[in-house]
Design a protein around this motif. Structure first.
Motif: not given
Length: 345
Positions: A199, A231, A234-235, A239, A242, A264
């Motif tokens: 990400a 992505l 950035r989560q 992320s 996902q 991730m």
């Protein structure tokens, strides 16, 4: 990378730090005007302010915020600049730094950039103004304004987390080699359609370096395709979930995902149970960093363990040695990494 002697890299060492008079000369104004710019900026015309600001950036001037006879002395404060304080990776590095500094009577001054190089410049301008004894900064990439400041600053600097041609001292690991090692592991396990997922790789460029190593390993195995999912936001674990869903939908033949980090990767493993995906039977999952959570998910995560706390400790020791006028040995110190094989591959 060849080793460099202590005297070969730092051509800036011993350079004269820019003064207020240098700024005035560059801006074409008096030193009194520059002083007024700092002390009472509203009293300076906008056109003059712009000229002074441009001159400050060009000459790399840092205002000393300690007045009087203390202005030429170094404090016992060492700024540490990291990209994030929510990422446990940097918390571990800070732990190593802080324990070493405090044991020698120095205090850590902490700042975070949020992966923004312009913010890094702002932090450095502020922190160095307090007559810092040294500086620890994450990474080797800086914008031109930061580089100009640090080229003229006479105190020791350690750049951490990666290796390469730096400003002064350098402690870290080889991210290209780490990416290559994980992909070689996946290839050895028989996986062939391997995706890399990350990400904001334009900002998280060390992850991009691992992707470069990933591509190298695939090319060496005769595999030309090196699919990348980058992505936009950035989560962390979200992320990863996902990424797993998107790759499974767009590339159902994908048999392994090499994630840019453990957050991730663990997010993907947790999402797999909800999606009815069996790991590693349906798809293998690999990460990077060696975070504790990787040992507690099911299946256990295969990852690269980075020497985070040790990077902090070695960086602190080298910086303290330089401050105290002692030998520091090699300017670039490679602490390596470890491939920890779990059940996810």
């Amino acid at each position: 990378m060849s080793n460099q002697s202590e005297s070969s890299r730092r051509s800036r060492k011993g350079a004269m730090q820019p003064t207020l008079n240098d700024v005035a000369r560059e801006a074409g104004v008096s030193s009194i005007t520059v002083s007024r710019y700092f002390n009472s900026p509203d009293s300076v015309r906008e056109a003059t302010r712009l000229k002074v600001e441009a001159a400050i950036e060009k000459v790399g001037y840092v205002r000393n915020l300690i007045a009087g006879s203390l202005a030429s002395a170094s404090s016992r404060v060492i700024p540490v600049i990291v990209p994030s304080l929510s990422n446990v990776v940097f918390i571990d590095v800070i732990k190593g730094l802080q324990e070493e500094f405090e044991a020698h009577g120095y205090q850590l001054l902490l700042g975070k950039t949020d992966y923004d190089l312009a913010r890094e410049t702002q932090l450095i301008r502020t922190f160095l103004g307090w007559s810092a004894a040294g500086l620890v900064v994450t990474g080797l990439r800086h914008d031109e304004a930061t580089r100009q400041i640090l080229e003229h600053w006479n105190q020791p600097i350690v750049e951490i987390m990666e290796l390469g041609e730096g400003l002064d001292l350098n402690v870290g690991m080889d991210h290209v080699a780490a990416g290559r090692a994980m992909t070689e592991h996946l290839l050895a396990r028989g996986y062939r359609t391997i995706h890399f997922a990350g990400a904001e790789l334009d900002r998280d460029y060390r992850a991009a370096m691992r992707y470069a190593g990933h591509r190298e390993a695939l090319a060496a195995a005769g595999i030309e395709e090196a699919p990348l999912l980058d992505l936009p936001v950035r989560q962390q674990m979200t992320s990863g979930a996902q990424a797993l869903e998107r790759i499974r939908e767009s590339h159902p033949d994908c048999d392994a995902i090499h994630f840019a980090n453990d957050d991730m990767a663990c997010g993907a493993i947790l999402a797999a149970a909800r999606l009815g995906v069996s790991i590693p039977d349906d798809i293998a999952i690999a990460g990077f960093n060696g975070l504790p959570i990787g040992e507690h998910v099911t299946p256990r995560l295969t990852t690269i363990v980075s020497p985070r706390e040790q990077i902090g400790r070695v960086a602190a020791r080298k910086l303290l040695a330089r401050i105290q006028g002692e030998p520091v040995g090699e300017l670039s110190h490679d602490l390596g990494f470890t491939l920890r094989v779990g059940d996810s591959t």
